[in-house]
Scaffold this motif. Sequence first.
Motif, PDB file in Angstrom:
ATOM      1  N   SER A  50       0.655  -1.214  -0.067  1.00  3.52           N
ATOM      2  CA  SER A  50       0.104   0.010  -0.209  1.00  3.52           C
ATOM      3  C   SER A  50       0.617   1.247  -0.026  1.00  3.52           C
ATOM      4  CB  SER A  50      -1.018   0.032   1.208  1.00  3.52           C
ATOM      5  OG  SER A  50      -0.229  -0.005   2.452  1.00  3.52           O
ATOM      6  N   GLU A  51       2.095   1.255   0.260  1.00  2.61           N
ATOM      7  CA  GLU A  51       2.999   2.399   0.499  1.00  2.61           C
ATOM      8  C   GLU A  51       3.800   2.382  -0.683  1.00  2.61           C
ATOM      9  OE1 GLU A  51       5.246   2.738   3.878  1.00  2.61           O
ATOM     10  OE2 GLU A  51       3.594   2.278   5.322  1.00  2.61           O
ATOM     11  N   PHE A  52       3.686   1.569  -1.775  1.00  3.28           N
ATOM     12  CA  PHE A  52       4.584   1.600  -3.107  1.00  3.28           C
ATOM     13  C   PHE A  52       3.860   2.402  -3.903  1.00  3.28           C
ATOM     14  CE2 PHE A  52       6.773  -1.998  -1.412  1.00  3.28           C
ATOM     15  CZ  PHE A  52       7.609  -2.255  -1.883  1.00  3.28           C
ATOM     16  N   PRO A  53       4.477   3.448  -4.827  1.00  2.00           N
ATOM     17  CA  PRO A  53       4.050   4.074  -5.828  1.00  2.00           C
ATOM     18  C   PRO A  53       3.119   3.398  -6.935  1.00  2.00           C
ATOM     19  CG  PRO A  53       6.262   3.967  -6.353  1.00  2.00           C
ATOM     20  CD  PRO A  53       5.960   3.245  -4.994  1.00  2.00           C
ATOM     21  N   LYS A  54       2.176   3.935  -7.357  1.00  2.00           N
ATOM     22  CA  LYS A  54       1.285   3.415  -8.509  1.00  2.00           C
ATOM     23  C   LYS A  54       2.107   3.609  -9.899  1.00  2.00           C
ATOM     24  CE  LYS A  54      -2.252   2.054  -5.939  1.00  2.00           C
ATOM     25  NZ  LYS A  54      -2.301   0.683  -5.641  1.00  2.00           N
ATOM     26  N   GLU A  55       2.847   4.734  -9.714  1.00  2.00           N
ATOM     27  CA  GLU A  55       3.647   5.069 -10.906  1.00  2.00           C
ATOM     28  C   GLU A  55       4.898   5.840 -10.532  1.00  2.00           C
ATOM     29  OE1 GLU A  55       3.299   6.773 -15.309  1.00  2.00           O
ATOM     30  OE2 GLU A  55       1.678   7.050 -14.027  1.00  2.00           O
ATOM     31  N   ILE A  56       5.897   5.386 -11.004  1.00  2.00           N
ATOM     32  CA  ILE A  56       7.333   5.893 -10.884  1.00  2.00           C
ATOM     33  C   ILE A  56       7.514   6.865 -12.270  1.00  2.00           C
ATOM     34  CG2 ILE A  56       9.722   5.663 -10.557  1.00  2.00           C
ATOM     35  CD1 ILE A  56       9.184   2.857  -9.641  1.00  2.00           C
ATOM     36  N   LYS A 272      14.806   3.000   2.672  1.00  2.50           N
ATOM     37  CA  LYS A 272      14.592   3.455   3.896  1.00  2.50           C
ATOM     38  C   LYS A 272      14.335   5.217   3.623  1.00  2.50           C
ATOM     39  CE  LYS A 272      18.498   1.980   5.160  1.00  2.50           C
ATOM     40  NZ  LYS A 272      19.685   1.728   6.103  1.00  2.50           N
ATOM     41  N   GLY A 273      14.071   5.747   4.555  1.00  6.01           N
ATOM     42  CA  GLY A 273      13.637   7.204   4.804  1.00  6.01           C
ATOM     43  C   GLY A 273      12.597   7.694   3.881  1.00  6.01           C
ATOM     44  N   GLU A 274      12.668   9.144   3.698  1.00  5.70           N
ATOM     45  CA  GLU A 274      11.719   9.868   2.815  1.00  5.70           C
ATOM     46  C   GLU A 274      11.925   9.735   1.390  1.00  5.70           C
ATOM     47  OE1 GLU A 274      11.818  13.839   4.164  1.00  5.70           O
ATOM     48  OE2 GLU A 274      11.204  13.406   6.278  1.00  5.70           O
ATOM     49  N   ASN A 275      10.762   9.944   0.814  1.00  4.29           N
ATOM     50  CA  ASN A 275      10.836   9.541  -0.874  1.00  4.29           C
ATOM     51  C   ASN A 275      11.776   8.574  -1.250  1.00  4.29           C
ATOM     52  OD1 ASN A 275       9.399  12.189  -1.093  1.00  4.29           O
ATOM     53  ND2 ASN A 275      11.273  13.254  -0.590  1.00  4.29           N
ATOM     54  N   PRO A 276      11.172   7.301  -0.753  1.00  2.00           N
ATOM     55  CA  PRO A 276      11.918   6.066  -1.070  1.00  2.00           C
ATOM     56  C   PRO A 276      11.855   5.709  -2.674  1.00  2.00           C
ATOM     57  CG  PRO A 276      10.062   5.381  -0.077  1.00  2.00           C
ATOM     58  CD  PRO A 276      10.185   6.910   0.247  1.00  2.00           C
ATOM     59  N   ARG A 277      12.806   5.202  -3.297  1.00  2.00           N
ATOM     60  CA  ARG A 277      12.701   4.568  -4.474  1.00  2.00           C
ATOM     61  C   ARG A 277      12.438   3.190  -4.531  1.00  2.00           C
ATOM     62  NH1 ARG A 277      18.465   7.041  -6.476  1.00  2.00           N
ATOM     63  NH2 ARG A 277      18.802   6.311  -4.179  1.00  2.00           N
ATOM     64  N   VAL A 278      12.101   2.809  -5.558  1.00  2.00           N
ATOM     65  CA  VAL A 278      11.658   1.093  -5.530  1.00  2.00           C
ATOM     66  C   VAL A 278      12.914   0.370  -6.070  1.00  2.00           C
ATOM     67  CG1 VAL A 278      10.471  -0.603  -6.801  1.00  2.00           C
ATOM     68  CG2 VAL A 278       9.267   1.619  -6.030  1.00  2.00           C
ATOM     69  N   TYR A 279      13.377  -0.461  -5.064  1.00  2.00           N
ATOM     70  CA  TYR A 279      14.598  -1.374  -5.526  1.00  2.00           C
ATOM     71  C   TYR A 279      14.142  -2.766  -5.792  1.00  2.00           C
ATOM     72  CZ  TYR A 279      18.692  -4.037  -3.943  1.00  2.00           C
ATOM     73  OH  TYR A 279      19.618  -4.848  -3.802  1.00  2.00           O
ATOM     74  N   SER A 280      15.089  -3.447  -6.769  1.00  2.00           N
ATOM     75  CA  SER A 280      14.221  -4.684  -7.191  1.00  2.00           C
ATOM     76  C   SER A 280      15.578  -5.752  -7.110  1.00  2.00           C
ATOM     77  CB  SER A 280      14.109  -4.953  -8.685  1.00  2.00           C
ATOM     78  OG  SER A 280      15.208  -4.262  -9.466  1.00  2.00           O
ATOM     79  N   LYS A 281      15.456  -6.940  -6.573  1.00  2.00           N
ATOM     80  CA  LYS A 281      16.248  -8.082  -6.244  1.00  2.00           C
ATOM     81  C   LYS A 281      15.509  -9.589  -6.478  1.00  2.00           C
ATOM     82  CE  LYS A 281      19.199  -9.750  -2.380  1.00  2.00           C
ATOM     83  NZ  LYS A 281      20.498  -9.242  -3.212  1.00  2.00           N
ATOM     84  N   TRP A 282      16.055  -9.851  -8.121  1.00  2.00           N
ATOM     85  CA  TRP A 282      15.288 -11.038  -8.436  1.00  2.00           C
ATOM     86  C   TRP A 282      16.443 -11.858  -9.308  1.00  2.00           C
ATOM     87  CZ3 TRP A 282      11.413 -13.928  -8.399  1.00  2.00           C
ATOM     88  CH2 TRP A 282      11.140 -14.424  -9.671  1.00  2.00           C
ATOM     89  N   LYS A 373      19.782   3.469  -0.063  1.00  2.00           N
ATOM     90  CA  LYS A 373      19.353   3.353   1.335  1.00  2.00           C
ATOM     91  C   LYS A 373      18.560   2.117   1.451  1.00  2.00           C
ATOM     92  CE  LYS A 373      20.004   8.531   2.604  1.00  2.00           C
ATOM     93  NZ  LYS A 373      19.378   9.518   3.016  1.00  2.00           N
ATOM     94  N   LEU A 374      19.298   1.030   1.559  1.00  2.00           N
ATOM     95  CA  LEU A 374      18.593  -0.304   1.396  1.00  2.00           C
ATOM     96  C   LEU A 374      18.221  -0.838   2.826  1.00  2.00           C
ATOM     97  CD1 LEU A 374      21.006  -1.951  -1.344  1.00  2.00           C
ATOM     98  CD2 LEU A 374      18.710  -0.707  -1.633  1.00  2.00           C
TER      99      LEU A 374
END
Length: 401
Positions: A50-56, A272-282, A373-374
């Motif tokens: 629910s806290e992830f962005p709908k669009e980056i 972590k922190g404010e304005n977090p970006r979406v990180y991927s590990k796959w 900031k992972l």
Amino acid sequence: MAPAHTTYLPTPSHQISSTSNNKASKAIFPDGIKTSGQHAPLYDQLRPYSEFPKEIAGPTVWKAEDYTHNPERWTHPFSPSEIQEMSCAADAFLASGTPLTGITKETFSLPNFRKFLEGMRNELLNGKGFILFKGMPVQEWGNKKSAVAYMGLGTYLGYLVSQNGRGHVLGHVKDLGDDATQIDKVRIYRTNARQFFHADDSDIVGLLCVARALDGGESDIVSSHHVWNTLQRENPDVAEELTKPLWYFDRKGETSKGEEEWIKTSVFYLEKGENPRVYSKWDPYYIRSLTRFSNAGIIPPLSPAQKRATTVLEETCLHLALHMILEIGDIQFLSNCHVLHARTAYKDYPAPAPRRHLMRLWLSTPEDEGGWKLPFHDSAEKKRGGIQVDDTPPVAPEDAE
């Protein structure tokens, strides 16, 4: 994090201080810094879907059509002066007798080229996340000098971390005849099999082409942020599934004493922190190889929702990917934080012609030096990530072994 995500997750067994690996024995680690290795995330720092962005939005979201017919936007042919500067630095390093595992910016001086590399490092971390250098004279220099120049170049982008349980800080992507169907034992880079879209266990990955294949072995990359946006529009259920910390990743026996044979984690994270970006590990090979444990009832098998997510993710990446071919002397650098990459299967030239050969670097960019900031305990460590088994020392073999 939502309570539903924390009730059944184990407490990590690796509570290591944020500076512990920065005080390693110089008798084992030449620069006194040990690769941190693979670890589970800090579960209490993970964010619910629910806290992830709908669009980056922003420069990390790119489309293949933006670059396919515009190579000047993502390639950098080495200039004669850049080649000369790297050549002089490599010759000086070789003459010093310093072990290759001890190479640093201080021992590989690039007084002019470094300015470009500093800007490019920012572009890798915070921009489109990839570049293709062209024209390193590897055939003229030979493997040893080329390796020095390549690793020296890498030190301006990050810290060299170990890529396997044997401590390789200089890797070699080459078909060694390993059985690619034995995915619970074999690392696919040691075969000629297809590699599905994945991210390596480092912040940046580099590949230097030393010899090409007869057929195949071509590269595909994709913006994971473009993939995320597409999933949110077309398959939001898959996007949500990939944010759940319910995915088991195999460690294929590359474990230190007392560590589990797998890591329980997510595929998409928020910083972590404010304005977090979406990180991927796959890496799909690392989830499909765990049947030896799921068949024994030790861990759960992939759920139908996870199987669907795996398929949809790969199909989405294929549809959105930028295709590129690495020529001899080309160097591809990618961000593993927001770019996924793949490789087609390949066939080598008949002997005695050389086999397809790429030299590989895994580079760490700790958060206090501009890295992401992972939500991992080693986020501030200089050599975060990578693969470290006990105190295995770093090595830089000149060829595959």
